[in-house]
Design a protein around this motif. Structure first.
Motif, PDB file in Angstrom:
ATOM      1  N   UNK A 125       0.816  -1.222   0.000  1.00 30.31           N
ATOM      2  CA  UNK A 125       0.000   0.000   0.000  1.00 30.31           C
ATOM      3  C   UNK A 125       0.851   1.274   0.000  1.00 30.31           C
ATOM      4  N   UNK A 126       2.051   1.199   0.529  1.00 34.40           N
ATOM      5  CA  UNK A 126       2.887   2.398   0.532  1.00 34.40           C
ATOM      6  C   UNK A 126       3.451   2.693  -0.857  1.00 34.40           C
ATOM      7  N   UNK A 127       3.383   1.717  -1.746  1.00 32.10           N
ATOM      8  CA  UNK A 127       3.953   1.911  -3.079  1.00 32.10           C
ATOM      9  C   UNK A 127       2.908   2.400  -4.073  1.00 32.10           C
ATOM     10  N   UNK A 128       1.650   2.417  -3.644  1.00 28.56           N
ATOM     11  CA  UNK A 128       0.595   2.819  -4.572  1.00 28.56           C
ATOM     12  C   UNK A 128       0.505   4.337  -4.729  1.00 28.56           C
ATOM     13  N   UNK A 129      -0.032   4.732  -5.872  1.00 23.39           N
ATOM     14  CA  UNK A 129      -0.450   6.119  -6.034  1.00 23.39           C
ATOM     15  C   UNK A 129      -1.960   6.080  -6.063  1.00 23.39           C
ATOM     16  N   UNK A 130      -2.576   6.935  -5.282  1.00 25.81           N
ATOM     17  CA  UNK A 130      -4.039   6.953  -5.252  1.00 25.81           C
ATOM     18  C   UNK A 130      -4.557   7.464  -6.605  1.00 25.81           C
ATOM     19  N   UNK A 131      -5.511   6.735  -7.239  1.00 28.84           N
ATOM     20  CA  UNK A 131      -5.977   7.133  -8.566  1.00 28.84           C
ATOM     21  C   UNK A 131      -6.675   8.496  -8.555  1.00 28.84           C
ATOM     22  N   UNK A 151      -6.745   3.175 -12.892  1.00 26.40           N
ATOM     23  CA  UNK A 151      -6.272   2.474 -11.701  1.00 26.40           C
ATOM     24  C   UNK A 151      -7.417   2.021 -10.822  1.00 26.40           C
ATOM     25  N   UNK A 306       1.358   2.442  -9.336  1.00 27.40           N
ATOM     26  CA  UNK A 306       2.432   2.427  -8.349  1.00 27.40           C
ATOM     27  C   UNK A 306       3.416   3.547  -8.657  1.00 27.40           C
ATOM     28  N   UNK A 307       4.176   3.924  -7.646  1.00 24.65           N
ATOM     29  CA  UNK A 307       5.013   5.110  -7.787  1.00 24.65           C
ATOM     30  C   UNK A 307       6.175   4.923  -8.751  1.00 24.65           C
ATOM     31  N   UNK A 308       6.566   3.660  -8.956  1.00 23.93           N
ATOM     32  CA  UNK A 308       7.756   3.464  -9.780  1.00 23.93           C
ATOM     33  C   UNK A 308       7.438   3.310 -11.260  1.00 23.93           C
TER      34      UNK A 308
END
Ligand SMILES: Nc1ncnc2c1ncn2[C@@H]1O[C@H](COP(=O)(O)OP(=O)(O)OP(=O)(O)O)[C@@H](O)[C@H]1O
Ligand SMILES: [Mg+2]
Lengths: 476, 588
Positions: A125-131, A151, A306-308
Motif C-alpha cells: 500500500x505504501x507503493x501505490x499512487x491513489x488514482x 487504476x 504504483x510510484x515506480x
C-alpha cells in the motif's frame, strides 16, 4: 498444445485416486506446495495441473483440463519444481491465447525469457499512487455519475441477456484519458492497451469482442486469453490470473495504461465452487467456499498505480447475477472488494434504454477524487449529487403514482415524474456509437434539472444555479 | 536464538503441520522453512505441531525445518510507533518497500521500530524510587506535540537502581536499571508485549465522556462514550469506510489506531497520502502524527489478517496506559472473522454457523472487552474506544458476525442500503441504530453546551419515528390525505434528514461539526417545528410553510455556516420568526 515450461523433474507413475478434476498422487517426495505438474495419459497426451495440498507421501493435484481419459495406473505425473508461470512480452498484444496462456492463433510462443508467476504478489500500500485521473468513456451515466478513474476496479453487474458485452466493448472503443472542460485540447488521444480474459463464455461472445476490436482498429492493442464455455472449467481458475500477469508486466514494467476486461466472473466462481465441493471443504453461502472473498480479492486487487511506473491497470470485471440477485455471493463479495459497480437494470433494458445503467445501485467510489475543478468541471460533484437526489426522490413519486394515479400527484411531484422519464430517455439512453464529451453530459444534466422548480435543487450551490439553471423560475 | 523444533510434514495454504518437539508451546512464534517464514502454533497433538503461517507458502516442501523462538507473537512498543504503517504482524511497510520494491516479497525480517533514531529522554523518576508495573519513569517527545511516556514494562516492578540522565538515546540503549528481587533488569525504551494478552490496568471506570467525532448523527443521536465499543454494520458501498475515516480524522482522541483488515489497498494509500496534509484541529499538527496504521489488505496473507486486530489493540492499550484516550478503528471485523474461518476450515474443525468456528463469539468478546475507560496502573486515566466495521453477506444483519458483535457492543450504527443508494450519507439508519451510552454522557453535554441535549435529541427522534409511521400512510394515499399538523411533521423530518443527519464527508465546511454547531442546528430545526405548529393551528397552510425561504436556508446551513461563525445562526432564528409571523398574520 505447446508447453510453456519445459523442465525436467521427478516423475511418478500411477496415481492413488481420481475424483473429477482432483487426483491424489502417492509416493512422490520433495514436492512443493503450489508446484506445477505435467500429466501424461496412457496415449502420451500432456495436460497440466497444480499441487493444492502436500503431505509426506501424498499430494493433492488439481488438473486444469479435467481428468477425462486418465487412468489410475497409466498416468504419469512429472513435478516441474516451480509455481505456474507464463511468458510476458509486449508483443503479446495483438495475440490470442488459451486460458493457460498458450498461443491459440497459430502464432509462435512469445519470444522472451521473462516468465512471471501467475499468482503475482500483493502491491505494498505504501507503493501505490491513489488514482485521480478520470477516463472519459463517452457514456453519460458513467462519466457523469459513476466516473471511472485510471487504476480503478469497477465491475459491471449484469444479468443474463442484458447488453453488458456491448457496453464493455463501447467502453473499450471510446475510452480516452479525460481532461478538464477548460483545459486546452491536447490533440493527442492516449490509448489503452487491452487485456481481455474470457472465462466460460460462449464462442459468440468471444467472437463479438474480437469483431468489435477489429472494427475499431484496436486489435493490435489487445491480448486475448480465452477459456470458452466448452473448455475445461478448472482452467478458468488460471485464466484471469494469466491475463493480470501480462497486464502487470505491461503496466508496471513497460509503463502502459492497461484496461483489463474479465468476463464472466460468475463462471469463474462456479469453477472454484466445484473444486471446493469435490475436496469436501466446509461451504459458506450457497455452497461457495469460505475463502471466495480472499480469492476474488487476490485478482481484483491487482489493479492500480504504483510510484515506480507511469503505467496503470484499470479493471472492468463483468459478472452476471444469478436471477438478477445482487445479494448473491458472487456480486456481493465482488462489491465488497471493488471500488464501486455499474449495475444494469432489467426494467430499463425492457423499456429499450441502452445502456440500461440503473444509476441508484451503481457507484464509483473513486469518483470524488477524479472530478471537479481542474479535473472535469467545478460544478460536477454537486451536479451529480443533485441528479442522484432528484432521481431517487422520483422513484418514490413513481411508486406513489402507481398507487394513487398520476393525476392525483401534486404539481411538483408531476414535474419529478417528467424529469425521471426524460432522465432515462435522454441522459442514460444513448446509442452504441454515441461518444459524449463530459461537457455534453453535464449540460444534458442541467437541462433535465431545469425541469424541476429551483427550490427543489438544494444540493447545488446558489452560484451554480445562477449560472446553469434554465428552468421556469430562473432569474432572467 | 532459534533452534530447530520439527520437520514439516504437510502444507495446505497458510496451515502447515510439522512433527517434532513436545516442548513447543501453544501460540509460540515459529519460523518455517529455509526462508524462515513466520508463523504461530495454533494446535498441538502429540508430536504434531500445527502452525498458521503469516506469509504465502507457495514452494514450501515437506521435510523443511521448523524453528522455535520460545516467544509468543508480540508487538514492539516504544517511541516511533506514531506515523507508522505496519502489516498485520507489525512489519514496517515502508521498509519492506525499500527492501523488495512495490510488491511485498517473502521472508522479510525487519524491525518494526527503527533502531537508529535518537530520542530525547527526560527522566521523571530517580534511582531509589520504588516503582510498580507500568510506572512512568520518563518522557520523550514523540512528535512536536505528543509526549510519549516511558513506562516500566507492564509485567515488572521493583526498585530503580539507576536512571539515565536527560539526553538522547536510541530505543535499545539502557535508560534505567530495575532491581526485581535480587535480579537487576536493564530497561530500554523498547518493550515487547504478547498481542493476545490484554495489558493490565488498575480499575475499569464508567465512561461518561463521549468520543466527539464531529459527525452529527453519531455525536447527537447515537454517541459512543470514550472507552466504549461501537459496531458499524452495512452492506458494501454503504459508507463504513468513509465513516471510519471521518472518525479517524476528527475524533477528539489523542491517538488513533486504524486497522485496515482485509480491505482495499487504495483505501490505505488514501489515508497515507491524505493524513500528513490534514491538520488536527486540537494540536494544530498533521493528523498523521497521532495515527498508527495497520494495513493487511485483502490480498495479503490471511493469517496475518487474523493477527492484525490483536497487533492494533495492543498498540492502542499501550498508549492508553500512558494516560491517553485512544480510538481504534477496525475495517472490517468480518474479514478478520473470515480469516478465522479459513484457518479453521483447513484444520477441519467442526464448523458452527455458516462455516464459522464455534469460538467465533468468544474471540469477538475478547476483542471488544479490550475497549474500556480505565484507571491505569500508574494512576492516570486512559481509554480505548473500539469502532468495528461489520460486512454482513448480502447486507443481512442476521448473520453470525453481526449477531455476535451486537452482544458485545453498546452502540450500533446500522447502515442502510436504501439510504446509501438514495445518496443519504452517512447512511446510518436512525430507526435501526441505537446507543446505550445516552444517559452516561448526558451530563457531559449539559456541562459543555448548557442545554438539555438529551431532551432535544429525543424530541427529534420522536419526530423521525412519527415520520416513518406517517410515510406508510403517504405511500398508500398520498400526502394530501394527512392533516396539516402531520404534514408539518413530515416537513420538519425532512429538515432533520437533509439538513442535519446528512453530512457530506467531502465538503470542507460540512465534514466536521463542533458540538456547539450541532446543538444549535438541532435547536433551530426544532424551533422551526414549534413555530410551524403554532401557525398551522391558526390556519396557515402547509404548502406555504414548505415554500418559505427559511426551509432552504435550514437545509443549507450545515455547509454555509462554518464552525467558527456560529453567530450567523442567530440570523437564521430571526428569519424563522419573521417569516412564520408574517404567514401567521395572513391567516390568523
Ligand atoms: N459521509 C459521506 N459523505 C459523502 N459520501 C459518502 C459518505 N459516506 C459514504 N459516501 C459514499 O459512499 C461510497 C461508499 O462508501 P464506503 O467506501 O465507506 O462504503 P463501505 O461500507 O466501506 O463499503 P465496503 O464494505 O465495500 O468497503 C463512498 O465512496 C462515497 O462515495
Ligand atoms: Mg469499506
Amino acid at each position: 498444445m505447446s508447453d510453456v515450461i519445459v523442465q525436467s523433474g521427478q516423475e511418478v507413475v500411477g496415481v492413488g485416486r481420481i475424483t473429477g478434476p482432483i487426483m491424489i498422487v502417492e509416493g512422490a517426495s520433495n514436492v512443493s506446495y503450489d508446484e506445477v505438474v505435467e500429466i501424461r495419459d496412457g496415449q502420451g497426451n500432456l495436460r497440466r495441473g497444480r499441487v493444492l495440498e502436500v503431505g509426506e507421501k501424498t499430494c493433492v493435484v488439481q488438473i486444469f483440463a479435467g481428468s477425462t481419459g486418465l487412468s489410475i495406473d497409466g498416468t504419469r505425473v512429472r513435478f516441474l519444481g516451480d509455481t505456474l508461470r507464463i511468458p510476458v512480452a509486449e508483443e503479446m498484444l495483438g495475440r490470442v491465447f488459451d486460458g493457460l496462456g498458450n498461443p491459440l492463433d497459430g502464432g509462435p510462443q512469445p519470444l522472451t525469457d521473462h516468465y512471471a508467476d501467475v499468482n503475482g504478489q500483493p502491491i505494498n500500500p505504501t507503493a501505490r499512487i491513489y488514482p485521480r485521473d478520470y477516463i472519459q468513456t463517452g457514456i453519460s451515466a458513467i462519466d457523469g455519475l459513476n466516473t471511472l478513474l485510471r487504476g480503478q476496479k469497477l465491475p459491471i453487474f449484469s444479468g443474463a441477456g442484458m447488453p453488458h458485452d456491448q457496453l464493455a466493448a463501447q467502453i473499450v472503443r471510446q475510452a480516452t484519458l479525460g481532461a478538464a472542460t477548460d483545459a486546452p485540447a491536447s490533440g493527442q488521444v492516449e490509448q489503452f492497451a487491452i487485456v481481455f480474459a474470457a472465462m466460460g463464455v460462449k464462442h459468440d461472445v468471444a467472437n463479438f469482442f474480437r469483431r468489435s476490436f477489429t472494427d475499431s482498429g484496436a486489435l493490435t492493442r489487445v491480448a486475448m486469453f480465452l477459456n470458452l464455455a466448452d473448455d475445461p472449467p478448472v482452467e478458468r481458475l488460471v485464466t484471469p490470473r494469466a491475463a493480470l500477469t501480462l497486464a502487470e508486466y505491461l503496466a508496471y514494467e513497460r509503463g502502459m495504461h492497461v484496461l483489463v476486461i474479465l468476463t464472466d466472473m460468475t463462471n469463474y466462481c462456479e469453477a472454484l465452487r466445484q473444486i471446493s465441493n469435490i475436496r469436501g471443504e466446509v461451504p459458506s453461502r450457497k455452497g461457495y467456499p469460505g475463502y471466495l472473498y480472499s480469492d476474488l480479492a487476490s485478482m481484483y486487487e491487482r489493479t492500480g498505480r504504483i510510484r515506480t511506473s507511469e503505467g496503470s491497470i484499470t479493471q472492468i470485471p463483468i459478472l452476471t447475477m444469478p436471477s438478477d440477485d445482487i445479494t448473491h455471493p458472487v456480486p456481493d463479495l465482488t462489491g465488497y472488494i471493488t471500488e464501486g459497480q455499474i449495475t444494469l437494470g432489467r426494467e430499463l433494458d425492457h423499456s429499450g434504454i441502452y445502456p440500461p445503467i440503473a444509476v441508484l445501485p451503481s457507484l464509483s467510489r473513486l469518483m470524488k477524487d477524479g472530478i471537479g475543478q481542474g479535473r472535469t468541471r467545478g460544478d460536477h460533484p454537486r451536479w451529480g449529487a443533485q441528479l442522484y437526489a432528484a432521481y431517487a426522490h422520483m422513484q418514490d413519486v413513481r411508486s406513489l403514482a402507481s398507487v394513487i394515479g398520476e393525476e392525483e400527484l401534486g404539481e411538483v411531484d408531476q414535474k419529478y415524474l417528467k424529469f425521471g422519464r426524460a432522465f432515462e430517455k435522454e441522459f442514460v439512453n444513448q446509442s452504441l456509437t454515441e461518444n459524449r464529451t463530459i461537457e455534453q453530459t453535464l449540460s444534458i444534466g442541467w437541462r433535465l434539472l431545469s425541469m424541476l422548480p429551483k427550490d427543489e435543487l438544494t444540493r447545488v450551490s446558489l452560484d451554480e444555479l445562477k449560472q446553469y439553471y434554465k428552468g421556469d423560475d430562473a432569474d432572467h | 536464538m532459534s533452534e530447530q523444533i520439527g520437520t514439516v510434514t504437510w502444507i495446505s495454504g497458510p496451515v502447515v503441520r510439522a512433527r517434532g518437539s513436545r516442548y513447543v508451546g501453544m501460540l509460540e512464534l515459529v519460523e518455517v522453512g529455509e526462508e524462515r517464514l513466520v508463523g504461530e502454533v495454533i494446535g498441538l497433538n502429540g508430536d504434531i505441531i500445527t502452525v498458521q503461517v503469516y506469509e504465502e507458502t507457495s514452494g514450501m516442501k515437506p521435510g523443511a525445518p521448523m524453528y522455535g523462538t520460545g516467544l509468543p507473537l508480540s508487538v514492539e512498543l516504544g517511541p516511533g510507533l506514531l506515523k507508522s504503517i505496519f502489516d498485520g504482524v507489525q512489519r514496517p511497510l515502508p521498509l519492506i518497500e525499500i527492501e523488495s520494491g512495490s510488491f511485498i516479497g517473502r521472508g522479510m525480517r525487519l524491525d518494526p521500530l527503527y533502531r537508529k533514531d535518537r530520542w530525547k529522554f527526560t527522566p521523571t523518576a530517580k534511582a531509589g524510587d520504588v516503582v510498580s508495573r507500568s510506572a512512568i519513569i520518563g518522557t520523550v517527545m514523540e512528535t512536536e506535540t505528543f509526549e510519549h511516556r516511558i513506562m516500566v514494562p507492564a509485567d515488572l516492578s521493583g526498585t530503580l537502581s539507576w536512571v539515565a540522565p536527560s539526553g538522547e538515546y536510541t530505543i535499545e540503549e539502557p535508560i534505567a536499571k530495575l532491581k526485581v528481587g535480587n535480579q537487576e533488569k536493564i530497561l530500554t525504551m523498547l518493550q515487547r508485549w504478547p498481542v493476545r494478552k490484554p495489558r493490565p490496568y488498575l480499575n475499569r471506570l464508567r465512561g461518561t465522556t463521549p468520543l466527539i467525532t464531529g459527525q452529527r448523527v453519531l455525536d447527537t443521536f447515537f454517541p459512543v462514550s470514550k472507552g466504549g465499543a461501537a459496531g458499524i454494520p452495512g452492506p458494501f458501498g454503504s459508507g463504513k469506510t468513509v465513516t471510519q475515516h471521518s472518525i479517524a480524522k476528527w475524533a477528539d482522541a489523542q491517538v488513533i489506531v486504524y486497522i485496515g483488515c482485509g480491505e482495499r489497498g487504495n483505501e490505505m494509500t488514501e489515508v497515507l497520502q491524505e493524513f500528513p496534509h490534514l491538520v488536527d484541529p486540537r494540536s494544530g499538527r498533521p493528523l498523521m502524527e497521532r495515527t498508527v496504521l495497520i494495513a493487511n489488505t485483502s490480498n495479503m496473507p490471511v493469517a496475518a489478517r487474523e493477527a492484525s486486530i490483536y497487533t492494533g489493540i495492543t498498540i492502542a492499550e499501550y498508549y492508553r496506559d500512558m494516560g491517553y484516550h485512544v480510538a481504534l478503528m477496525a475495517d472490517s471485523t468480518s474479514r478478520w472473522a473470515e480469516a478465522l474461518r479459513e484457518v479453521s476450515g483447513r484444520l477441519e474443525e467442526m464448523p458452527a454457523e455458516e462455516g464459522y468456528p464455534a469460538y467465533l463469539a468468544g474471540r469477538l468478546a475478547e476483542f471488544y472487552e479490550r475497549a474500556g475507560y480505565v484507571e491505569t496502573m500508574n494512576d492516570h486515566i486512559g481509554s480505548v474506544t473500539i469502532v468495528g466495521a461489520v460486512s454482513p453477506p448480502g447486507g443481512d444483519f442476521s448473520e453470525p458476525v453481526t449477531q455476535h458483535t451486537k452482544r458485545f457492543i453498546r452502540c450500533f450504527w446500522a447502515l442502510d442500503k436504501s439510504l446509501s443508494s438514495a445518496r443519504h450519507f452517512p447512511s446510518i439508519n436512525w430507526l435501526d441504530s441505537y446507543s446505550e451510552y445516552l444517559d452516561d454522557v448526558a451530563e457531559w453535554w449539559q456541562e459543555k453546551v448548557g442545554k438539555d441535549w438529551l431532551k432535544m435529541r429525543n424530541h427529534a427522534m420522536e419526530l423521525l419515528s412519527e415520520e416513518s409511521r406517517l410515510s406508510q400512510i403517504v405511500k398508500l394515499v398520498g400526502p394530501d390525505a394527512l392533516p396539516d399538523e402531520e404534514r408539518l411533521v413530515l416537513e420538519t423530518s425532512r429538515l432533520l434528514r437533509e439538513g442535519f443527519l446528512q453530512q457530506n464527508a467531502m465538503d470542507k465546511v460540512d465534514a466536521y461539526s463542533t458540538i456547539q454547531k450541532q446543538i444549535r442546528m438541532l435547536e433551530l430545526i426544532l424551533h422551526f417545528h414549534e413555530r410551524g405548529l403554532r401557525i398551522v393551528k391558526h390556519g396557515a397552510p402547509i404548502s406555504l410553510i414548505h415554500n418559505l425561504p427559511i426551509v432552504d436556508t435550514l437545509i443549507r446551513m450545515k455547509s454555509l455556516i462554518p464552525n467558527e461563525e456560529l453567530e450567523k445562526m442567530e440570523d437564521i432564528q430571526k428569519q424563522i420568526d419573521e417569516q412564520m409571523s408574517q404567514l401567521d398574520a395572513e391567516y390568523r
